[in-house]
Enzyme design. Sequence first.
Site, PDB file in Angstrom:
ATOM      1  N   CYS A   2       0.855  -1.172   0.000  1.00  0.00           N
ATOM      2  CA  CYS A   2       0.000   0.000   0.000  1.00  0.00           C
ATOM      3  C   CYS A   2       0.896   1.228   0.000  1.00  0.00           C
ATOM      4  CB  CYS A   2      -0.857   0.039   1.255  1.00  0.00           C
ATOM      5  SG  CYS A   2      -2.004  -1.356   1.360  1.00  0.00           S
ATOM      6  N   GLY A  28      -0.430   0.541  -5.089  1.00  0.00           N
ATOM      7  CA  GLY A  28      -1.727  -0.086  -4.878  1.00  0.00           C
ATOM      8  C   GLY A  28      -2.766   0.466  -5.818  1.00  0.00           C
ATOM      9  N   ASN A 102       0.405   0.584   5.885  1.00  0.00           N
ATOM     10  CA  ASN A 102       1.140  -0.191   4.880  1.00  0.00           C
ATOM     11  C   ASN A 102       1.913  -1.273   5.615  1.00  0.00           C
ATOM     12  OD1 ASN A 102       4.032   0.461   2.743  1.00  0.00           O
ATOM     13  ND2 ASN A 102       2.570  -1.184   2.671  1.00  0.00           N
ATOM     14  N   GLY A 103       1.675  -2.531   5.255  1.00  0.00           N
ATOM     15  CA  GLY A 103       2.375  -3.630   5.921  1.00  0.00           C
ATOM     16  C   GLY A 103       1.424  -4.761   6.208  1.00  0.00           C
ATOM     17  N   TYR A 258      11.880  -4.111  -6.585  1.00  0.00           N
ATOM     18  CA  TYR A 258      10.680  -4.035  -7.416  1.00  0.00           C
ATOM     19  C   TYR A 258       9.733  -2.905  -7.067  1.00  0.00           C
ATOM     20  CZ  TYR A 258       6.065  -5.266  -9.184  1.00  0.00           C
ATOM     21  OH  TYR A 258       4.847  -5.214  -9.778  1.00  0.00           O
TER      22      TYR A 258
HETATM   23  P1  AMP Z   1       5.750 -14.034 -12.251  1.00  0.00           P
HETATM   24  O1  AMP Z   1       5.165 -14.029 -13.604  1.00  0.00           O
HETATM   25  O2  AMP Z   1       4.766 -14.505 -11.219  1.00  0.00           O
HETATM   26  O3  AMP Z   1       7.049 -14.743 -12.125  1.00  0.00           O
HETATM   27  O4  AMP Z   1       5.997 -12.528 -11.853  1.00  0.00           O
HETATM   28  C1  AMP Z   1       7.198 -11.907 -12.124  1.00  0.00           C
HETATM   29  C2  AMP Z   1       6.933 -10.492 -12.501  1.00  0.00           C
HETATM   30  O5  AMP Z   1       6.047  -9.882 -11.571  1.00  0.00           O
HETATM   31  C3  AMP Z   1       8.188  -9.692 -12.528  1.00  0.00           C
HETATM   32  O6  AMP Z   1       8.220  -9.075 -13.780  1.00  0.00           O
HETATM   33  C4  AMP Z   1       8.045  -8.651 -11.440  1.00  0.00           C
HETATM   34  O7  AMP Z   1       8.334  -7.385 -11.968  1.00  0.00           O
HETATM   35  C5  AMP Z   1       6.601  -8.696 -11.036  1.00  0.00           C
HETATM   36  N1  AMP Z   1       6.384  -8.795  -9.585  1.00  0.00           N
HETATM   37  C6  AMP Z   1       7.210  -9.193  -8.626  1.00  0.00           C
HETATM   38  N2  AMP Z   1       6.612  -9.164  -7.417  1.00  0.00           N
HETATM   39  C7  AMP Z   1       5.380  -8.700  -7.607  1.00  0.00           C
HETATM   40  C8  AMP Z   1       4.269  -8.406  -6.760  1.00  0.00           C
HETATM   41  N3  AMP Z   1       4.330  -8.616  -5.451  1.00  0.00           N
HETATM   42  N4  AMP Z   1       3.156  -7.911  -7.325  1.00  0.00           N
HETATM   43  C9  AMP Z   1       3.075  -7.727  -8.636  1.00  0.00           C
HETATM   44  N5  AMP Z   1       4.076  -7.990  -9.486  1.00  0.00           N
HETATM   45  C10 AMP Z   1       5.211  -8.464  -9.002  1.00  0.00           C
END
Ligand code: AMP
Length: 495
Positions: A2, A28, A102-103, A258
């Site tokens: 968040c 978010g 947030n958390g 990220y």
């Molecule tokens: P995946 O397809 O599940 O392996 O997701 C990897 C991709 O999701 C990467 O390109 C990251 O930039 C992105 N990503 C990593 N963590 C998150 C997260 N918590 N929420 C949304 N996207 C994420």
Amino acid sequence: MCGIVGISAETNVAAEIYDSLLMLQHRGQDAAGMVVCDSDDKLQSRKSMGYVRDVFQQRHMSKLIGNYGIGHVRYPTAGGAGKEFAQPMYVNSPYGISLAHNGNLTNSTELGKQLFHAEMRHLNTDSDSEVLLNIFAHELGKQREIYPSAKHIFRAVTKTHRRCDGAYAVLALITGHGILAFRDNNGIRPLSIGIRQGKTRDEYIIASEDALFESQGFKKLRDVEPGEAIFIDKKGNFFSEQCAEMPQKRPCIFEYVYFSRPDSKIDEISVYKARMRMGSRLANLIKKQNPNHDIDVVIPIPDSSTTAALQLAVDLNVPYREGFVKNRYIGRTFIMPYQEERRKSVRRKLNILDLEFEGKNVLLVDDSIVRGTTSKKIIQMAKEAGANKVYFASAAPAIKYQNLYGIDMPATSELIASNRTDEQVAKEIGADWLIYQTLDDLIASCKEGNPEIKEFETSIFTGEYITPLGENYLQELEISRQDEVKAQREKAKAN
Ligand code: AMP
């Protein structure tokens, strides 16, 4: 995840909170909200599902009158998705307290029982933020002060720290009194303070990320320290106190990988520079593992990997090319509940530039691999576009464990690397060579920006959680996060 923001100024703050929330939108997209307090100690609020620009219309903004207020953008982690989870949340007693969080609390079930059985408080959702709000409200009420001073408020924060486990960066508006901010004793989630000179007093902003300060005329004062509480009363007087017994700075390392904006500094580490160093270290690892590599071109998977990928290409002395064009008007693929929908939407989100792939050995770079859905699909797209060999580098190490501290990660069993070796992951996603950043290199990339930080929160890579956990907490969370269980929950709600 968040995003939170609070502003205390001489004049109306709603427009600036709105602008701030727009700049925190990446944290978010599920819901947004704001509450402000006017000079008659009356609250005005608006919250709803959706993007900031959709939640706040002109007709809402014109009613949001007040010179201090807080705002929130929500990404569903604990609890679920839905209108009732939108924040700030409010309790009437004492004083009328609104809270934005947030958390994620790791002992909210137990605290919820205490609130109900011993403290006679009703919880309307299974949101940990509602628990946190009620714990703080209960502790503040116990001070029995009609006009609470900063001292009373800080005492309530101290008691809240003693009861709550997990991650929390918090902003609370205490009606008729001011804005309170506090951060858990590890400082897992970020929180920064900015200051600006008003006509007669200093004006303050406190927010998840400092990238939004400059554009609104604020200068960064500092980060809120782990365990620290800040109170800005309604006249603009600033108070701070350390309220935790054993604070230790252990920020979440995934913010740098990220989540955060590249133009933010989190606990004095520039996110942009940290990502560049991640790229450099990946380049060194590649040279070490394969000094005679045959990479023709480095291609980032937009957006969060582009900084690391560019630096990696420079250090490898290999051309950097854009191979994918992102459609910015599609929401994040990650939040879609069903695997099949997720798979399709990678294609809708990223369009390929075939000519950059044809006949080449390409190194694709992403910030992380979670379920592996994105990487698998993208490698397939690269091969279909005529790539000769497709290598894949991840700026983060293998993610093997679920996140407990407010990042929406799937159940451990749904993480592609949870029970696979690196070679097996490579095979599963179809990569001819997979290079994961080492944890030591990731930590070093971040630490270089602020050597005073001794430790980071890195549990998704190690499985070592830094806060106390209840006996069955991990197993229960694992079950509740599985796709199938989520789908059943949504279905039950719809009926
Ligand atoms: P995946 O397809 O599940 O392996 O997701 C990897 C991709 O999701 C990467 O390109 C990251 O930039 C992105 N990503 C990593 N963590 C998150 C997260 N918590 N929420 C949304 N996207 C994420």
